[in-house]
Scaffold this motif. Sequence first.
Motif, PDB file in Angstrom:
ATOM      1  N   CYS A   1      22.765  59.272 -96.500  1.00 36.78           N
ATOM      2  CA  CYS A   1      22.263  58.314 -97.455  1.00 36.78           C
ATOM      3  C   CYS A   1      21.364  57.300 -96.733  1.00 36.78           C
ATOM      4  O   CYS A   1      21.258  57.359 -95.527  1.00 36.78           O
TER       5      CYS A   1
ATOM      6  N   SER B   1      18.409  60.255 -83.760  1.00 34.24           N
ATOM      7  CA  SER B   1      16.983  59.999 -83.608  1.00 34.24           C
ATOM      8  C   SER B   1      16.308  61.189 -82.930  1.00 34.24           C
ATOM      9  O   SER B   1      15.237  61.635 -83.346  1.00 34.24           O
TER      10      SER B   1
ATOM     11  N   ASN C   1      16.207  64.065 -85.438  1.00 34.88           N
ATOM     12  CA  ASN C   1      15.087  63.973 -86.381  1.00 34.88           C
ATOM     13  C   ASN C   1      13.800  64.469 -85.738  1.00 34.88           C
ATOM     14  O   ASN C   1      13.031  65.204 -86.347  1.00 34.88           O
TER      15      ASN C   1
ATOM     16  N   HIS D   1      14.779  55.854 -92.438  1.00 30.44           N
ATOM     17  CA  HIS D   1      15.207  55.319 -91.137  1.00 30.44           C
ATOM     18  C   HIS D   1      14.031  55.258 -90.157  1.00 30.44           C
ATOM     19  O   HIS D   1      13.183  56.149 -90.152  1.00 30.44           O
TER      20      HIS D   1
ATOM     21  N   ASP E   1      25.404  63.370 -88.049  1.00 31.09           N
ATOM     22  CA  ASP E   1      26.079  62.734 -86.902  1.00 31.09           C
ATOM     23  C   ASP E   1      27.597  62.868 -87.017  1.00 31.09           C
ATOM     24  O   ASP E   1      28.175  62.401 -88.002  1.00 31.09           O
TER      25      ASP E   1
END
Length: 483
Positions: free
Chosen positions: A248, A157, A160, A193, A304
């Motif tokens: 994905c 997170s 991103n 996400h 990750d």
Amino acid sequence: MNNGNENYIEQITQLVGSKLSEYVNISQSAEVPVIQQASMQQIWNELSVSSWIENGGMRIDQLNDFLDSFFPHTMHMHHPAYMGHQVAVPHFSAVVGDMINSVSNNPMAIYEMGPASAAIEAAVINWMLQKTGWLGEDKDFLGSNDQGAGVLTHGGSLANLTALLAARNRVAPSSWENGTTGDLVILCSPSAHYSIARAISIMGLGSHAVVPLEVDEMEVLKATSLRDVYDRVISEGKRVMAVVASACATSTGLYDPIDVIADFCLENKLWLHIDGPHGMAAILSKNEKKLLKGIEKADSVIWDAHKMLCTSTLCTAVLFKDKRDFNSMFQQEGSYLFHEKENHGYDFIEHTIECTKAGLGLKLFFVLAFLGEKGISEFVENQYDKTKEFHKIISERKNFQCPYVPQSNILCFRYGNDNNLQLVIREELLRKGDYYITLTEIRGLRYLRIVIMNPATDKDTIYGLLKSIEEIVYDQMIDFYYY
Ligand SMILES: *Cc1c(COP(=O)(O)O)cnc(C)c1O
């Protein structure tokens, strides 16, 4: 205070080590439920938590008892019936990094505060950049600016957010000083996400800046919709800060078509960010690599290690194709940190949101050192292959449906046709504690979702799960008719 007493550390690690071995063994052999739900109150009482906080004084024998009561209330990730969220069942070697970090506690983002960890982080980043095709000829991103660069962060997170900050800096460099103008948007799938939308709001663009692209019935991005949506936002006077594709998708494990999206972005000079915490691992596999075709054309990617690279939480890489973007994303100075000095290495702190940062590279490094790239790649292929096999088993079973053929190790299915029944099934499975699975929605239909993270999950686990679901449904019907 025993802080610094080496002997004490040895005793503690021996005890905890032997407890953990036992824990992993009974989990792997399914001698305990995968999950056992208790309330916090219950756990506080059982472990005398408030008394320990108030009085301290724990000794080794008491630690032993404490751990005996603690472990039953954990999610048993090593249990074959753990098929829940996309978190690694870590390889044993990851413990080395965690132990070293706990004891040495080097905040390595400033080189002098952890040269060994920083060197290992840089090496791990080089390895990952090589996979995306962004590492220059001298094979070290710390060298020339004509190559990619990257850094490890505490989770996807944050990664991103970091990547999108760099994207903003390229499109609207003055935002750092003047704040964000109202005309920046990003284009992404509506099922991207949630951390993407969160990053956009944190950056002050406002949630309306997230413009949804069209998706197909399985929520995979339709690259053909890019042109229309792009033309529309441009005609509205907006500027596209980035296009985001998933590799994905969290819910389905399906990959957005990166290659076509990347061509569109190159043609229109748009930043392409790949949100790939889970699915980037396919790049290590000869067979599955094709899912990421075109990845080298993207501008940034996150990956990750604590999902598919067998590493304990947290360890995420945020990688950039162009080192100049990486160099200029934070325009800041702090006199006690960023001053002139003779630097023997590299200060990652200029490229991270975190200030104090753990030696995250150690965790992935030791997994690589023990298991090898080959070992990890075999693991990824195995999990992906098994999931296709499980798909066949489930879709052939009476009353079960799978909406798509899995591309990764994430698989959705449902029993019967009732959305509510899927909820009831999961609740009952959790109550019984024999299987841990999750739920998701695809276009308003609710599905049971399994993620095959565990090397120990096999066909028998799946047969057992299906049988257990059938029993739950049967019991429900009896309840329905008789009460
Ligand atoms: C897991 C995931 C994230 C979030 O990463 P964390 O490491 O859990 O913070 C973001 N995007 C996608 C597609 C993911 O699968």
